[in-house]
Design a protein around this motif. Structure first.
Motif, PDB file in Angstrom:
ATOM      1  N   VAL A 189       0.835  -1.204   0.000  1.00 47.22           N
ATOM      2  CA  VAL A 189       0.000   0.000   0.000  1.00 47.22           C
ATOM      3  C   VAL A 189       0.869   1.252   0.000  1.00 47.22           C
ATOM      4  O   VAL A 189       0.610   2.213  -0.743  1.00 47.22           O
ATOM      5  N   LEU A 190       1.912   1.272   0.819  1.00 41.36           N
ATOM      6  CA  LEU A 190       2.791   2.440   0.870  1.00 41.36           C
ATOM      7  C   LEU A 190       3.517   2.663  -0.451  1.00 41.36           C
ATOM      8  O   LEU A 190       3.781   3.799  -0.841  1.00 41.36           O
ATOM      9  N   SER A 191       3.836   1.572  -1.143  1.00 41.67           N
ATOM     10  CA  SER A 191       4.557   1.713  -2.419  1.00 41.67           C
ATOM     11  C   SER A 191       3.632   2.097  -3.569  1.00 41.67           C
ATOM     12  O   SER A 191       4.100   2.394  -4.664  1.00 41.67           O
ATOM     13  N   ARG A 192       2.306   2.089  -3.333  1.00 40.04           N
ATOM     14  CA  ARG A 192       1.339   2.408  -4.379  1.00 40.04           C
ATOM     15  C   ARG A 192       1.091   3.900  -4.504  1.00 40.04           C
ATOM     16  O   ARG A 192       0.345   4.329  -5.392  1.00 40.04           O
ATOM     17  N   GLY A 193       1.672   4.736  -3.647  1.00 38.17           N
ATOM     18  CA  GLY A 193       1.457   6.178  -3.731  1.00 38.17           C
ATOM     19  C   GLY A 193       1.858   6.709  -5.094  1.00 38.17           C
ATOM     20  O   GLY A 193       2.985   6.536  -5.542  1.00 38.17           O
ATOM     21  N   GLY A 194       0.935   7.353  -5.810  1.00 30.31           N
ATOM     22  CA  GLY A 194       1.206   7.798  -7.172  1.00 30.31           C
ATOM     23  C   GLY A 194       1.063   6.629  -8.116  1.00 30.31           C
ATOM     24  O   GLY A 194      -0.023   6.224  -8.485  1.00 30.31           O
ATOM     25  N   SER A 195       2.173   6.038  -8.547  1.00 30.34           N
ATOM     26  CA  SER A 195       2.175   4.833  -9.376  1.00 30.34           C
ATOM     27  C   SER A 195       3.104   3.808  -8.749  1.00 30.34           C
ATOM     28  O   SER A 195       4.017   4.159  -8.007  1.00 30.34           O
ATOM     29  N   PHE A 196       2.851   2.539  -9.085  1.00 35.09           N
ATOM     30  CA  PHE A 196       3.650   1.469  -8.475  1.00 35.09           C
ATOM     31  C   PHE A 196       5.100   1.557  -8.950  1.00 35.09           C
ATOM     32  O   PHE A 196       5.376   1.782 -10.123  1.00 35.09           O
ATOM     33  N   SER A 197       6.018   1.357  -8.005  1.00 35.65           N
ATOM     34  CA  SER A 197       7.440   1.390  -8.333  1.00 35.65           C
ATOM     35  C   SER A 197       8.140   0.289  -7.544  1.00 35.65           C
ATOM     36  O   SER A 197       8.016   0.224  -6.318  1.00 35.65           O
ATOM     37  N   GLY A 198       8.850  -0.593  -8.280  1.00 37.48           N
ATOM     38  CA  GLY A 198       9.587  -1.650  -7.608  1.00 37.48           C
ATOM     39  C   GLY A 198      10.659  -1.113  -6.687  1.00 37.48           C
ATOM     40  O   GLY A 198      10.849  -1.609  -5.570  1.00 37.48           O
TER      41      GLY A 198
END
Length: 344
Positions: free
Chosen positions: A147-156
């Motif tokens: 969820v935290l990494s989904r801010g804006g667009s997903f980024s590995g």
């Protein structure tokens, strides 16, 4: 005589398929050999025919207890846990296109570990309740990181950085709990944290096998989409992959594999981290890597367990041996990425 491009492509494809098949068969044979060794070797070394008779249900004094009660659950847990770690680690590394994207690097295993240590040291419980707490915590931590990494667009890259931060926080909590706990309770928690196959009973195996069978098959079924995701978000969308749904299914399946495996043996260090790169080197570029990674994971756990039991005067948990194997590779990878500007 002219050779067209389609013939060259077909020839290359057949060569990759043949290499994948041969490597997978050889890995399976090596894993099977280690399983046999795990059943036969111990304080008493039993012949193969005795082990077969015990497995077929015959009661043999001494051998039935040693093989059926002690060694068989230990062997099966090593086989299945290694496969779960291997498949899940390879899934994360391929999907996020980064060899550091391993569940024991980005905090998922630490979530299970923190919950287990809390149950052992604070709640004074053990066994099934610890396993349940470890599974739930692993899933919750993975969901938080996603969820935290989904801010804006997903980024590995964002997911990895957030995972490393969450892992540092969870490791600090574990250290605090160990420092505050009674000295009589700490050894039990440390044994669990080291990753061990000791004392595993047959009742733990069916659920672990079922989880691996279901969610491992999900990952294998989505293997082609996983390879497309490795090309990047835009390429995957262009090729018709429903990236959000596919990524969610892959992450959920991999997290459940890690959580259930960790709940049985504790966090066996670096197996998820090592299995994928080793398998990729063996099968070659472009070949499906999930099943070979699972077999490599099983080989690492079973082999490390045998080394920990018989190679030294003192017996070491399997996680200690895999940690010794994985730490140098992690340092090498970090140095290599530093020299190449972040590309492994």
């Amino acid at each position: 005589m002219t050779v067209n491009n389609s013939d060259i492509i077909k020839y290359g494809y057949r060569r990759r398929q043949l290499r994948w098949t041969l490597v997978t068969i050889l890995l399976g044979m090596l894993a099977f050999a280690l399983c046999v060794a795990a059943l036969l070797l111990g304080n008493t070394i039993y012949p193969l025919d005795t082990a077969l008779r015990v497995l077929l249900g015959e009661q043999i004094q001494g051998a039935t207890f040693a093989i059926g009660t002690l060694r068989l659950p230990r062997m099966l847990s090593g086989l299945f846990v290694g496969m779960a770690f291997g498949i899940a680690g390879s899934t994360f590394q391929t999907m996020l296109r980064n060899p550091l994207a391993s569940p024991d690097i980005i905090g998922i295993s630490s979530g299970s570990s923190a919950a287990a240590v809390f149950c052992i040291l604070v709640l004074k419980v053990s066994g099934t309740l610890v396993s349940i707490a470890a599974v739930i915590a692993g899933i919750m931590v993975a969901a938080l990181i996603y969820v935290l990494s989904r801010g804006g667009s997903f980024s590995g890259g964002k997911l990895i950085l957030i995972g490393i931060g969450v892992q540092a926080m969870l490791n600090a909590i574990i250290s605090y709990l160990l420092l505050r706990a009674s000295q009589y309770d700490v050894p039990g928690a440390l044994i669990w944290l080291s990753g061990s196959l000791n004392g595993i009973r047959m009742t733990r195996i069916p659920v672990l096998f079922l989880v691996i069978a279901i969610f491992g098959m999900v990952i294998l079924f989505l293997g082609r989409h996983l390879k497309i995701l490795e090309l990047g978000e835009q390429s995957a969308v262009t090729l018709g992959v429903r990236t959000d749904l596919t990524r969610l299914l892959l992450i959920l399946s991999a997290v459940l594999l890690i959580a259930f495996a960790t709940s049985v043996t504790g966090p066996v260090s670096f197996v998820a981290f090592l299995a994928g790169p080793i398998a990729a080197r063996l099968v070659g570029i472009g070949a499906p890597n999930e099943l070979p990674s699972g077999l490599v994971g099983s080989i690492l756990v079973l082999g490390a367990d045998l080394i920990g039991q018989f190679a030294f005067d003192t017996r070491f948990p399997v996680g200690i041996i895999t940690g010794i194997l994985g730490a140098p590779y992690l340092l090498y990878l970090l140095i290599r990425m530093n020299r190449t500007g972040g590309s492994a």
